[in-house]
Design a protein around this motif. Sequence first.
Motif, PDB file in Angstrom:
ATOM      1  N   GLY A 151       8.978   6.616   2.675  1.00  0.00           N
ATOM      2  CA  GLY A 151       9.663   5.643   3.529  1.00  0.00           C
ATOM      3  C   GLY A 151       9.362   5.806   5.000  1.00  0.00           C
ATOM      4  O   GLY A 151      10.110   5.341   5.849  1.00  0.00           O
ATOM      5  N   ALA A 152       8.224   6.445   5.319  1.00  0.00           N
ATOM      6  CA  ALA A 152       7.976   6.791   6.717  1.00  0.00           C
ATOM      7  C   ALA A 152       6.802   6.066   7.366  1.00  0.00           C
ATOM      8  O   ALA A 152       6.525   6.295   8.529  1.00  0.00           O
ATOM      9  CB  ALA A 152       7.767   8.302   6.833  1.00  0.00           C
ATOM     10  N   CYS A 153       6.096   5.200   6.628  1.00  0.00           N
ATOM     11  CA  CYS A 153       4.937   4.552   7.258  1.00  0.00           C
ATOM     12  C   CYS A 153       5.016   3.035   7.256  1.00  0.00           C
ATOM     13  O   CYS A 153       4.379   2.380   8.072  1.00  0.00           O
ATOM     14  CB  CYS A 153       3.631   5.005   6.607  1.00  0.00           C
ATOM     15  SG  CYS A 153       3.325   4.317   4.954  1.00  0.00           S
ATOM     16  N   GLY A 154       5.757   2.471   6.314  1.00  0.00           N
ATOM     17  CA  GLY A 154       5.925   1.016   6.285  1.00  0.00           C
ATOM     18  C   GLY A 154       4.806   0.253   5.580  1.00  0.00           C
ATOM     19  O   GLY A 154       4.870  -0.970   5.463  1.00  0.00           O
ATOM     20  N   PHE A 155       3.783   0.944   5.082  1.00  0.00           N
ATOM     21  CA  PHE A 155       2.652   0.235   4.464  1.00  0.00           C
ATOM     22  C   PHE A 155       3.072  -0.485   3.176  1.00  0.00           C
ATOM     23  O   PHE A 155       2.375  -1.372   2.705  1.00  0.00           O
ATOM     24  CB  PHE A 155       1.510   1.207   4.109  1.00  0.00           C
ATOM     25  CG  PHE A 155       0.934   1.957   5.278  1.00  0.00           C
ATOM     26  CD1 PHE A 155       1.181   1.572   6.590  1.00  0.00           C
ATOM     27  CD2 PHE A 155       0.122   3.064   5.058  1.00  0.00           C
ATOM     28  CE1 PHE A 155       0.638   2.273   7.664  1.00  0.00           C
ATOM     29  CE2 PHE A 155      -0.429   3.771   6.131  1.00  0.00           C
ATOM     30  CZ  PHE A 155      -0.167   3.375   7.431  1.00  0.00           C
ATOM     31  N   CYS A 156       4.180  -0.061   2.593  1.00  0.00           N
ATOM     32  CA  CYS A 156       4.609  -0.607   1.302  1.00  0.00           C
ATOM     33  C   CYS A 156       5.718  -1.637   1.464  1.00  0.00           C
ATOM     34  O   CYS A 156       6.386  -1.982   0.497  1.00  0.00           O
ATOM     35  CB  CYS A 156       5.114   0.541   0.429  1.00  0.00           C
ATOM     36  SG  CYS A 156       6.580   1.306   1.153  1.00  0.00           S
TER      37      CYS A 156
ATOM     38  N   THR B 155      11.168  -0.576   2.359  1.00  0.00           N
ATOM     39  CA  THR B 155      10.003   0.231   2.002  1.00  0.00           C
ATOM     40  C   THR B 155      10.090   0.477   0.499  1.00  0.00           C
ATOM     41  O   THR B 155      10.955   1.213   0.016  1.00  0.00           O
ATOM     42  CB  THR B 155       9.991   1.556   2.787  1.00  0.00           C
ATOM     43  OG1 THR B 155      11.288   2.114   2.773  1.00  0.00           O
ATOM     44  CG2 THR B 155       9.582   1.329   4.229  1.00  0.00           C
TER      45      THR B 155
ATOM     46  N   LYS C  87       0.820  -1.213   0.000  1.00  0.00           N
ATOM     47  CA  LYS C  87       0.000   0.000   0.000  1.00  0.00           C
ATOM     48  C   LYS C  87       0.851   1.259   0.000  1.00  0.00           C
ATOM     49  O   LYS C  87       1.973   1.268   0.526  1.00  0.00           O
ATOM     50  CB  LYS C  87      -0.908   0.013   1.239  1.00  0.00           C
ATOM     51  CG  LYS C  87      -1.862  -1.169   1.314  1.00  0.00           C
ATOM     52  CD  LYS C  87      -2.789  -1.226   0.113  1.00  0.00           C
ATOM     53  CE  LYS C  87      -3.706  -2.436   0.156  1.00  0.00           C
ATOM     54  NZ  LYS C  87      -4.149  -2.844  -1.185  1.00  0.00           N
ATOM     55  N   ARG C  88       0.252   2.322  -0.539  1.00  0.00           N
ATOM     56  CA  ARG C  88       0.917   3.610  -0.574  1.00  0.00           C
ATOM     57  C   ARG C  88       0.377   4.461   0.580  1.00  0.00           C
ATOM     58  O   ARG C  88      -0.795   4.811   0.605  1.00  0.00           O
ATOM     59  CB  ARG C  88       0.604   4.300  -1.902  1.00  0.00           C
ATOM     60  CG  ARG C  88       1.290   5.635  -2.119  1.00  0.00           C
ATOM     61  CD  ARG C  88       0.716   6.373  -3.330  1.00  0.00           C
ATOM     62  NE  ARG C  88       0.667   5.536  -4.535  1.00  0.00           N
ATOM     63  CZ  ARG C  88       1.717   5.237  -5.277  1.00  0.00           C
ATOM     64  NH1 ARG C  88       2.907   5.718  -4.964  1.00  0.00           N
ATOM     65  NH2 ARG C  88       1.589   4.479  -6.337  1.00  0.00           N
ATOM     66  N   GLY C  89       1.238   4.774   1.528  1.00  0.00           N
ATOM     67  CA  GLY C  89       0.776   5.559   2.662  1.00  0.00           C
ATOM     68  C   GLY C  89       1.472   6.890   2.806  1.00  0.00           C
ATOM     69  O   GLY C  89       0.971   7.796   3.459  1.00  0.00           O
ATOM     70  N   CYS C  90       2.674   7.021   2.203  1.00  0.00           N
ATOM     71  CA  CYS C  90       3.404   8.277   2.401  1.00  0.00           C
ATOM     72  C   CYS C  90       4.367   8.602   1.268  1.00  0.00           C
ATOM     73  O   CYS C  90       4.721   9.752   1.075  1.00  0.00           O
ATOM     74  CB  CYS C  90       4.171   8.232   3.724  1.00  0.00           C
ATOM     75  SG  CYS C  90       5.572   7.095   3.710  1.00  0.00           S
ATOM     76  N   ASP C  91       4.855   7.580   0.558  1.00  0.00           N
ATOM     77  CA  ASP C  91       5.824   7.779  -0.523  1.00  0.00           C
ATOM     78  C   ASP C  91       7.158   8.326  -0.046  1.00  0.00           C
ATOM     79  O   ASP C  91       7.946   8.818  -0.848  1.00  0.00           O
ATOM     80  CB  ASP C  91       5.257   8.735  -1.603  1.00  0.00           C
ATOM     81  CG  ASP C  91       4.425   7.998  -2.631  1.00  0.00           C
ATOM     82  OD1 ASP C  91       4.735   6.824  -2.916  1.00  0.00           O
ATOM     83  OD2 ASP C  91       3.461   8.594  -3.139  1.00  0.00           O
TER      84      ASP C  91
ATOM     85  N   CYS D 287       8.431   2.098  -1.589  1.00  0.00           N
ATOM     86  CA  CYS D 287       8.142   3.422  -2.157  1.00  0.00           C
ATOM     87  C   CYS D 287       9.399   4.251  -2.347  1.00  0.00           C
ATOM     88  O   CYS D 287       9.375   5.227  -3.095  1.00  0.00           O
ATOM     89  CB  CYS D 287       7.154   4.179  -1.284  1.00  0.00           C
ATOM     90  SG  CYS D 287       7.830   4.671   0.321  1.00  0.00           S
TER      91      CYS D 287
HETATM   92  S1  FES Z   1       4.411   4.294   1.442  1.00  0.00           S
HETATM   93 FE1  FES Z   1       4.969   4.891   3.427  1.00  0.00          FE
HETATM   94  S2  FES Z   1       6.874   3.857   3.684  1.00  0.00           S
HETATM   95 FE2  FES Z   1       6.361   3.485   1.642  1.00  0.00          FE
END
Ligand code: FES
Lengths: 191, 797
Positions: free
Chosen positions: A44-49, A59, A38-42, A61
């Motif tokens: 590298g700060a959320c880990g969803f990807c 990460t 998933k895309r959560g921040c683009d 993204c």
């Molecule tokens: S989308 Fe948030 S770390 Fe990659």
Amino acid sequence: MTDIHIDCSINGQKRSFDAPRSALLLDVLREHGYTGAKRGCDTGACGFCTVQVDGEPVTSCVTPLAAVDGTTVETIEGLGSQDDLHPIQAAFVEHSALQCGFCIPGMIMRSKALLETNPEPTEAEVREALADNLCRCTGYKKIVEAVLDAGERMRSSPAVTDGGSEVAGERGAGGPCGRGRSCRHSPGERE
Amino acid sequence: MSTPDDPADRTDADGETTADPGGTPAADPVSSSAEKYDGRKIVTGEAKYTADYRTQFPDLAHGTIVRSEIPHGEVTDIDTSEAEAIEGVYAVLTPWSAEVPETLYSSSGQSYPEPSPWDMRVLRRHVRFVGDPIAAVAAADRETADRAARALTVEYDERAAVFDTETATDPDAPRLFEDDEVENSQTGADYSRNVESAFGGEIGDVDAAFERDDVDRLELELETPYQSHCVPEPHATIAYTDEDGRRTFITATQVPNHTRRQLAHLFDIPIRDVRVKKPRVGAGFGTKQEMVIEPITFALHLASGRPVKLELSRQEEFSAVRSRHPMSLRVRGAVTDEGEIAALDLHTRSNSGAYGTHGMTVASNVGTKAMPLYPNVPNLRFTGEVVHTNLPMGAAMRGYGAPQGHFAVETLVDEIARHVGADPLEFRRRHAVREGDLDEASAILKDGTRFVRRIRSCGVRECLERGAEAIGWESIDQPTASHLHRGVGVALCAQGSGVAGKELGAAKLFMNEDGSFSLHVGGVDTGTGNDTMFTQVAAAVLGCSPDDIVVTAADTDVAPFDYGSYASSTTYISGTAVKHAAEDAKDRLRYWGSKLLEEPESVLETGDGRVYSEQTGESVTLEEIGYEAAYGHDEREQIMGHGHHSTDESPPPFGAQFVDVTVDERTGEYEINELVFAADCGVVINPALAEGQVEGGEHMSLEYATSGTLEFTDDGVPKTVGFREYGMPRTTDHPPMETILVETHEPTGPFGAKSIGELPTNGVPPALSNAVRDAVGVRLTELPITAEAVLEALDRT
Ligand code: FES
Ligand code: FES
């Protein structure tokens, strides 16, 4: 724009991509149907990807596509299926360690990387390993419990650590997570 | 009786269909922790959120929004020529484009007409904060869209801006709204002072109570910050026109029906021609209780002639969309010599930022959620003012004003307890709400008595008792180091279950031959587990397993109307609608059971996948009924049920938040040793999911108390643009948490249930402030509570 050519393996399948030099792994994965990441921040700060590249959690993204040339990429799609969950997936389901689910594929991939290198982590080690994977819904408590339990499941059925999977609910009666939780496919259900 | 073939039955593998006929039903599906309905597809990555539908649209265009770079002014011109010349650009929209409606509207997903002012346009010439949308682009891919966005040349006529509510109400302050720029039916609006609304209500005579000789007066002034929803899935919408000409939206929303109505009005198309489909949603927490990006996406679709996907960035989520309203609060209490609270007086000034969405309604909830904790205080006053500034707008956020209100009320009550020499826990036990109390405070802003409510279920004392035991209230060990001090704090919490008198939920259910049921329900699951809850409620009535209920929800073409998922309404309102639909269908099951068993309907019950006779023990399976009703010789019927629910009731769930803290008096640093939350949400439907609500709510509350806030430069430019700048707690930041579910029975709720979603977002700020007070004797009144503030307060003593 100059294109680059990339060969890699994704979930055991050989794949090649021609893409602009600036292409990022997350974009390419999602474009090619691996939408579990998933895309959560683009940034590298959320880990969803989070996916694994040669076993390491990354990460995607902020990972250039070029960096995965010649590597083995594993995504959530490569784990178990709904009828045949990987033990980490089964543990997340049975512990109700998920709500909206947007963080979960990344969370599971990060947990998998942890359990592959540290099969018997302490709670503190689990929390440390997941510190860069955010979750807004759960307060992390059930997630940490699920990962600890997943470690136990993987240790007690060594086949799965070689990439096999475990049918959820084969862990005997009384609630698979030991808390009397009922679960759609578990023998402890609706007792 | 036999069935003509051997249809697959999802429960066969479990041996669940062979329960003993006529025996007592198996454990009530309502109170089991049934597996989450969407759990398996989530863990396999197959759950589809809006952006994941991209693969279905080969000619999908990617949208992007261009936003104001100045805090206040007029956009005088946007040169689009360079952007339009870029290959792969399909549409460039400005406020002057034909596809962009000029109509004023409110984005708030509320009942109609929205109480919030109609004060925004889809793209804005008059910009009021850094981040206001002024243009939009659709292109072949994201990269091209962003390139085109950067190629626009925008000319502004800049105006003076104002960034705090104090200055904003000055008569000389720059004015955000001219009279013809807003339609507002709220009380107290005065746009010449940037006041969006002002309101107040009183019970008894507060001034007289404060003047009495036998009272002491206590007062606190408090400040609360912006908080970001940090919604995991950024806002995302795909807009397209299907082969039947239907304007279709796949969109991450909490309010499909409100959004459908608002889109229809805004673009002047019949409601019937709009279809809003909610896929899996990466949570909402209020930021998706809004029509945020759907209009821009649709305008881009109209202009480009292609399906358009718009996904916001994390930076937009932090700085340009919606947040929790910052507030300044003043709370006063008059306490008698006997230790009774004679009066409470609460005032809030809310910073609504640039637009008024949910401005007044959130501010109203500051008092109407926390004050009902003490319904026996004879004199109550609650006033508020909602003020515009040139900062991002506040909006609905989980708790909806209640977290701010609890911070004020529950810190003041703590001070009052200490002032009269009482243990804060004991004081609350004595004075807090009880079953049978008449609560007028929740209706303090309303005329008449329609919304005065009787408290019919209340577990406050058990929450206090069990929470105190879990945290070790009586036996806190002090650290050996003399600069470390440990303390405990408690705060009571209350919320509502839906908006009293402003809700409607509906469901329909039809039986399949195999004894299963298809449930179409308007209720919106944004990840909390509502779909799971619906299956449990329906199953409990129909006497089948939750697995036998197939849910299709929140698609306006398929599911009946629902106000949406907000205000802690889904279990109470939509859940009751499902229950009614199931009861309706159950009547028909009895009819067919009676026919097949040749016994009167009055002795028949449902359970274990059967209709059985309480008299003879004879039974018939739901599957047999399903086949018979569909294919019977002499008579056939589609067994169906319809249900809807609306009510003036909104019973409060209650809770007690406990915090155990250690404070370092040398540095002001503190560490939370443990959080305990005891919740009374009535009868608990699915304990595991209810615990998840508590733990997730506490997470947000912990952030609000300790780390979350948005920062801006002196010119109103956002400094908090990503997770790295924002203090969202991580796994390693979370103290141990214990959740206690205290069961009561709410007679008006489905199976005795009340709500749980918002309640736990209210407690950590006051409980932490109270714990610090307990540990080192100082009162912290500003959030987030920082080490510097603790140290400063210590230095003052
Ligand atoms: S989308 Fe948030 S770390 Fe990659
Ligand atoms: S389950 Fe929603 S973000 Fe983790």
